[in-house]
Motif scaffolding. Structure first.
Motif, PDB file in Angstrom:
ATOM      1  N   SER A 191      29.675  37.219  51.438  1.00 35.33           N
ATOM      2  CA  SER A 191      30.002  35.919  50.318  1.00 35.33           C
ATOM      3  C   SER A 191      30.154  36.757  49.056  1.00 35.33           C
ATOM      4  N   PHE A 192      28.987  37.532  48.529  1.00 33.04           N
ATOM      5  CA  PHE A 192      29.192  38.119  47.392  1.00 33.04           C
ATOM      6  C   PHE A 192      30.542  39.266  47.565  1.00 33.04           C
ATOM      7  N   VAL A 193      30.265  39.687  48.562  1.00 32.53           N
ATOM      8  CA  VAL A 193      31.290  40.295  48.175  1.00 32.53           C
ATOM      9  C   VAL A 193      33.198  40.565  47.989  1.00 32.53           C
ATOM     10  N   LEU A 194      32.777  38.530  49.111  1.00 25.06           N
ATOM     11  CA  LEU A 194      34.024  38.372  48.475  1.00 25.06           C
ATOM     12  C   LEU A 194      34.830  37.810  47.519  1.00 25.06           C
ATOM     13  N   PHE A 195      33.727  36.915  46.385  1.00 23.85           N
ATOM     14  CA  PHE A 195      33.315  36.502  45.229  1.00 23.85           C
ATOM     15  C   PHE A 195      33.446  37.714  44.424  1.00 23.85           C
ATOM     16  N   ILE A 196      33.552  39.062  43.722  1.00 25.19           N
ATOM     17  CA  ILE A 196      33.820  39.525  43.447  1.00 25.19           C
ATOM     18  C   ILE A 196      35.363  40.201  43.771  1.00 25.19           C
ATOM     19  N   LEU A 197      36.221  39.791  44.997  1.00 27.55           N
ATOM     20  CA  LEU A 197      36.962  41.049  45.351  1.00 27.55           C
ATOM     21  C   LEU A 197      38.168  39.508  45.150  1.00 27.55           C
ATOM     22  N   PHE A 198      38.061  38.749  44.818  1.00 27.51           N
ATOM     23  CA  PHE A 198      39.207  37.433  45.318  1.00 27.51           C
ATOM     24  C   PHE A 198      40.193  38.070  44.677  1.00 27.51           C
ATOM     25  N   PRO A 199      39.581  38.069  42.910  1.00 27.79           N
ATOM     26  CA  PRO A 199      40.828  37.734  42.051  1.00 27.79           C
ATOM     27  C   PRO A 199      41.830  39.240  42.302  1.00 27.79           C
ATOM     28  N   TRP A 218      46.154  50.603  40.440  1.00 31.43           N
ATOM     29  CA  TRP A 218      46.003  50.576  39.010  1.00 31.43           C
ATOM     30  C   TRP A 218      46.273  49.891  38.313  1.00 31.43           C
ATOM     31  N   ARG A 219      46.525  48.955  38.355  1.00 33.78           N
ATOM     32  CA  ARG A 219      46.794  47.742  37.514  1.00 33.78           C
ATOM     33  C   ARG A 219      45.910  46.474  37.439  1.00 33.78           C
ATOM     34  N   VAL A 220      45.478  46.529  39.023  1.00 36.93           N
ATOM     35  CA  VAL A 220      43.978  45.527  38.944  1.00 36.93           C
ATOM     36  C   VAL A 220      42.870  46.586  39.364  1.00 36.93           C
ATOM     37  N   LEU A 223      42.532  45.560  35.165  1.00 40.94           N
ATOM     38  CA  LEU A 223      41.909  44.391  35.165  1.00 40.94           C
ATOM     39  C   LEU A 223      40.769  43.643  35.419  1.00 40.94           C
ATOM     40  N   TYR A 224      40.290  44.621  36.132  1.00 39.70           N
ATOM     41  CA  TYR A 224      38.388  44.641  36.831  1.00 39.70           C
ATOM     42  C   TYR A 224      37.755  45.017  35.468  1.00 39.70           C
ATOM     43  N   VAL A 225      38.150  46.448  35.117  1.00 39.61           N
ATOM     44  CA  VAL A 225      37.530  47.041  34.139  1.00 39.61           C
ATOM     45  C   VAL A 225      37.103  46.052  32.902  1.00 39.61           C
TER      46      VAL A 225
END
Length: 242
Positions: A191-199, A218-220, A223-225
Motif C-alpha cells: 500500500s505504501f508503494v501504491l501511495f507513492i505511485l498513485f499520482p 518524462w513529464r510525470v 512532476l515527481y522531482v
C-alpha cells in the motif's frame, strides 16, 4: 394534457422534474410505504451508490474520472470536496484507534515524528492539491486546462491517496493480530508503494491519449522531482516551526 403546477414553487411543469426548482413532479401525499421506500431507503441508496461508485472510479480510473468531471459529467459522482473531508476524517479515526490499540508504537524514538505528522497532517495533505495542480499546469501545458481544472485532477489524486492510507490503516489494525502480522506486513508495504505511485497513475490515465509514452513518462518524472523538492522544503519549514 394540461401542465400541472409544481407543489414546491408553483411553476408549471410537464416533465419528470420541475425546470425551476428541480423537484420531482410525482410528489404525492406521504404514506408509510412511500416514507420507507422513497424517503428513507431511496435516499440512503442514492447517496451510498454514488459514494461507492465514486470511490471505484477514483481507484480504477482516476484520470478518466477527473477529465469527465472537468468536461461537465458531474451528477454521477459524489461531491469531490465532501468526499475529501469524509476520507480524511476516517483516516484520523483509524490512526487514532491503531495508536490506542498499539501504544508501543509511540516510543521515544518515533513519538516526535508521530506528533509532528499528527499536528501538520492536514497541511501536508491538502497542500498536495495546489502543488500538483500548479506543477501540472506548466508541465502539461498542451492540454490547455486552466489552473482550477488542474486542481480537480490533483483533488482526485489526493482522494486516491487517502483511500490507500485508509486501507493501510485498516491493514495495520488487523496486523495487530499476531498470526496475521506477516501477511499484513506485506500488504502494508504494498500500500505504501501504491501511495507513492498513485499520482503517476492519475496523470497517466488522464493524458495517455494526448502524449506519446516517452513524452508522458518524462513529464510525470519531472512532476515527481518537483513534488519531492517542494514537499521536502515544506516539511523542513514546518518541522523547524514545530
Amino acid at each position: 394534457m394540461n401542465p400541472k403546477s409544481c407543489l414546491n414553487c408553483g411553476h408549471k411543469i410537464s416533465d419528470e422534474f420541475c425546470a425551476h426548482c428541480g423537484q420531482k413532479t410525482d410528489t404525492a401525499r406521504i404514506t408509510l410505504q412511500s416514507l420507507i421506500k422513497s424517503d428513507i431507503l431511496g435516499s440512503i441508496w442514492h447517496i451510498e451508490a454514488r459514494f461507492f461508485r465514486t470511490l471505484k472510479h477514483v481507484l480504477f480510473g482516476p484520470g478518466r474520472m477527473a477529465m469527465n468531471y472537468i468536461s461537465g459529467k458531474r451528477t454521477r459522482y459524489y461531491n469531490l470536496f465532501s468526499l475529501l473531508l469524509i476520507l480524511f476524517g476516517f483516516n484520523v479515526l483509524t490512526l487514532h484507534f491503531y495508536l490506542n490499540l498499539n501504544p508501543d508504537e509511540i516510543s521515544e524514538g518515533n513519538s516526535n515524528i508521530l506528533e509532528f505528522f499528527s499536528k501538520y497532517s492536514k497541511t501536508i495533505l491538502f497542500v498536495i492539491i495546489p502543488m500538483l495542480g500548479t506543477n501540472a499546469y506548466f508541465i502539461f501545458k498542451r492540454i490547455k486546462l486552466n489552473i482550477a481544472e488542474h486542481f480537480i485532477i490533483g483533488t482526485v489524486s489526493l482522494l486516491g491517496i487517502l483511500i490507500i492510507f485508509l486501507f493501510n490503516d485498516m491493514v495495520s489494525l488487523v496486523g495487530l493480530w499476531k498470526p496475521a502480522a506477516k501477511i499484513f506486513g506485506i500488504l502494508d508495504k504494498a500500500s505504501f508503494v501504491l501511495f507513492i505511485l498513485f499520482p503517476a497513475v492519475t496523470y497517466w490515465n488522464a493524458f495517455k491519449k494526448s502524449y506519446s509514452k516517452p513524452g508522458l513518462l518524462w513529464r510525470v518524472s519531472v512532476l515527481y522531482v518537483l513534488m519531492g523538492i517542494e514537499s521536502l522544503a515544506i516539511i523542513t519549514v514546518l518541522y523547524r516551526v514545530f
